[in-house]
Design a protein around this motif. Sequence first.
Motif, PDB file in Angstrom:
ATOM      1  N   THR A 199      -5.109  13.386  -4.980  1.00 17.35           N
ATOM      2  CA  THR A 199      -4.773  13.745  -3.787  1.00 17.35           C
ATOM      3  C   THR A 199      -5.256  12.670  -2.786  1.00 17.35           C
ATOM      4  OG1 THR A 199      -4.212  15.829  -4.372  1.00 17.35           O
ATOM      5  CG2 THR A 199      -4.404  15.194  -1.986  1.00 17.35           C
ATOM      6  N   SER A 200      -6.614  12.504  -2.797  1.00 21.47           N
ATOM      7  CA  SER A 200      -7.362  12.015  -1.921  1.00 21.47           C
ATOM      8  C   SER A 200      -6.790  10.345  -1.751  1.00 21.47           C
ATOM      9  CB  SER A 200      -8.984  12.081  -1.800  1.00 21.47           C
ATOM     10  OG  SER A 200      -9.311  13.274  -1.832  1.00 21.47           O
ATOM     11  N   VAL A 201      -6.974   9.618  -2.914  1.00 22.31           N
ATOM     12  CA  VAL A 201      -6.342   8.391  -2.896  1.00 22.31           C
ATOM     13  C   VAL A 201      -5.030   8.112  -2.430  1.00 22.31           C
ATOM     14  CG1 VAL A 201      -5.907   6.700  -4.638  1.00 22.31           C
ATOM     15  CG2 VAL A 201      -7.854   7.918  -5.025  1.00 22.31           C
ATOM     16  N   ALA A 202      -3.990   9.149  -2.585  1.00 23.85           N
ATOM     17  CA  ALA A 202      -2.637   9.023  -2.288  1.00 23.85           C
ATOM     18  C   ALA A 202      -2.717   8.892  -0.507  1.00 23.85           C
ATOM     19  CB  ALA A 202      -1.900  10.155  -2.650  1.00 23.85           C
ATOM     20  N   VAL A 203      -3.453   9.993   0.101  1.00 22.47           N
ATOM     21  CA  VAL A 203      -3.638  10.113   1.353  1.00 22.47           C
ATOM     22  C   VAL A 203      -4.375   8.739   1.908  1.00 22.47           C
ATOM     23  CG1 VAL A 203      -4.589  11.407   3.165  1.00 22.47           C
ATOM     24  CG2 VAL A 203      -3.690  12.538   1.036  1.00 22.47           C
ATOM     25  N   ILE A 204      -5.484   8.316   1.544  1.00 24.66           N
ATOM     26  CA  ILE A 204      -5.957   7.167   2.191  1.00 24.66           C
ATOM     27  C   ILE A 204      -5.008   6.037   2.145  1.00 24.66           C
ATOM     28  CG2 ILE A 204      -8.037   5.278   1.732  1.00 24.66           C
ATOM     29  CD1 ILE A 204      -9.341   7.820   0.370  1.00 24.66           C
TER      30      ILE A 204
ATOM     31  N   ILE B  66      -1.983   5.884   2.380  1.00 21.41           N
ATOM     32  CA  ILE B  66      -0.978   5.814   3.183  1.00 21.41           C
ATOM     33  C   ILE B  66      -1.379   5.896   4.777  1.00 21.41           C
ATOM     34  CG2 ILE B  66       0.587   7.826   4.481  1.00 21.41           C
ATOM     35  CD1 ILE B  66       1.431   8.883   1.650  1.00 21.41           C
ATOM     36  N   TYR B  67      -2.694   6.255   5.009  1.00 21.38           N
ATOM     37  CA  TYR B  67      -3.417   6.300   6.210  1.00 21.38           C
ATOM     38  C   TYR B  67      -3.612   4.773   6.563  1.00 21.38           C
ATOM     39  CZ  TYR B  67      -4.463  10.906   7.655  1.00 21.38           C
ATOM     40  OH  TYR B  67      -4.372  12.403   8.100  1.00 21.38           O
ATOM     41  N   LEU B  68      -4.136   3.872   5.514  1.00 21.00           N
ATOM     42  CA  LEU B  68      -4.265   2.461   5.722  1.00 21.00           C
ATOM     43  C   LEU B  68      -2.982   1.825   5.923  1.00 21.00           C
ATOM     44  CD1 LEU B  68      -6.743   1.721   2.760  1.00 21.00           C
ATOM     45  CD2 LEU B  68      -7.084   1.832   5.280  1.00 21.00           C
ATOM     46  N   ALA B  69      -1.744   2.112   5.405  1.00 22.43           N
ATOM     47  CA  ALA B  69      -0.315   1.738   5.481  1.00 22.43           C
ATOM     48  C   ALA B  69      -0.023   2.112   6.743  1.00 22.43           C
ATOM     49  CB  ALA B  69       0.595   2.134   4.395  1.00 22.43           C
TER      50      ALA B  69
ATOM     51  N   LEU C  63       0.809  -1.086   0.147  1.00 19.15           N
ATOM     52  CA  LEU C  63      -0.227  -0.060   0.001  1.00 19.15           C
ATOM     53  C   LEU C  63       0.814   1.280   0.022  1.00 19.15           C
ATOM     54  CD1 LEU C  63      -2.814  -0.951   2.567  1.00 19.15           C
ATOM     55  CD2 LEU C  63      -3.075  -0.932  -0.236  1.00 19.15           C
ATOM     56  N   MET C  64       2.056   1.204   0.792  1.00 14.35           N
ATOM     57  CA  MET C  64       2.801   2.577   0.723  1.00 14.35           C
ATOM     58  C   MET C  64       3.474   2.798  -0.492  1.00 14.35           C
ATOM     59  SD  MET C  64       3.342   4.744   3.264  1.00 14.35           S
ATOM     60  CE  MET C  64       4.264   6.041   3.724  1.00 14.35           C
TER      61      MET C  64
END
Length: 497
Positions: free
Chosen positions: A386-391, A393-396, A106-107
Amino acid sequence: MSAQSDDGVAEFGYRPTLSRSIGRFASFAAGVSYISILTGTFQLFYFGFLNGGPAYWWSWPLVFGGQLMVALCFAELAARYPVAGSVYNWSKRVAGPTVSWLAGWLMVIASIVSLAAVVLAYQATLPQLWSGFQLVGDGTGASFGVSAVIWGAVLIVFTTVVNAVGVKLMARINSIGVMIELVAAVLLVVVLAVNAVNPPTVLLDPAGRGEGLPGGYAGAFLIAAIASAYVMYGFDTASSLGEETIDPRRTAPAAILRAIVASFVLGGLILLFAILAAPDLADPALGEPSGGLQLILLQVLGGPLGSVFLGCIVVAITVCALAVHTAGIRLVFAMARDNALPAAAALARIDARRRTPVVPAVVIGMLAVLILAVNIGTPQIFTAVTSVAVILIYLAYLLVTLPLLVRRLRGEYRSTDARAGTFSLGRLGLPINVVAVLWGAAMAVNLAWPRPEVYGADGPLQYSALIVIGAVVAAGMAWYLLRGRHRVGTLPEHSSE
């Protein structure tokens, strides 16, 4: 044991192959440039203001509070596991092999998507610096996105070349860029504060946002908070460069915490005084990608001085993209030397002269450009990517903090067991870890929630985050379960044995 030899690489079964040359400031700079207050605040201020009005400012301390809990957990892990790949290697120590592989996967995808998202910020700044930088059309409608993709591709080529040359050049450019960014941020705070014309009470003004939305202004505020959530992540970059950092057990934890605190203070003050200095808070251009915080800066400062600050923002965007690319390369390298990715041998190969992994630099750059090309006709390209990238990272991050919490509850991980002289949360470890997990889960849900304000009004596009994340997880796990898990193990050329 000397600082130079206390690197922990052999302890984790790896042979030292990277160049250990990053000092304290360069380590701090890596985290600051990834967070990049000037890049993030200027890129998505318009989105936060559009959806939350002046009161959107309160999302900044809210996001900082939650992310600080995550950063504290990471700082403690950085002191224990000073190896490349941060999230992947941390999860490998506190979770099972499947969970750690998924965290790394994911990361990796998040790093590629984040690079594509960051470089889009050039388009929000360059044309306001000089109209000739608008490469296609007049900067409205589809031409805005097309020009953004072209500039983004140019920046990705630059970061690819720098990272391929070596970590010393990367660190030198990054450190100079961060110095310029920090000085510019401080001066910007002062200049905006001197020119404040609105009373502090405007920060309590919802400005009519939230009408007709579920939850009223609270619903609008959660959407606006995405603008702040986008900025405050990537503080783990200092640890991802652990194998190239001098005395990483002490340097990386301090760099992680200093990066997020410095970014919170300076970024929060920039947003605060920008809102207070805005000549007209009712100007609809403040909520448009072509206006936003850049417009306030030009309105307040005007002429040459405003252009100088915009130039500093361009520098900040450049080093931010460089840091994001660098962190992604180290993560890919860390997984590849464990034979945990397709074509692992090529991805883990270290250039003998430059002592840096060149192939991951090129692959990540090419994939980021491909993402830009695929989204070239999407009006919501900024917020959707942007939103997909941040999600992701939050999941990772959750795949580190949640297993860590489970181990704490089982009594298998104690903060008090830290090495003498290294960072430790002590008895506060458990409550901090609990808050970090709850925060991460809540923000991941908020970011992924299908809303037209974020992902567009078209039916399928609203679910783009869920579709993309589902596809990333499904594709990755299919490869891992069918083939990857049977071959994972340190490649002979990277093994300390």
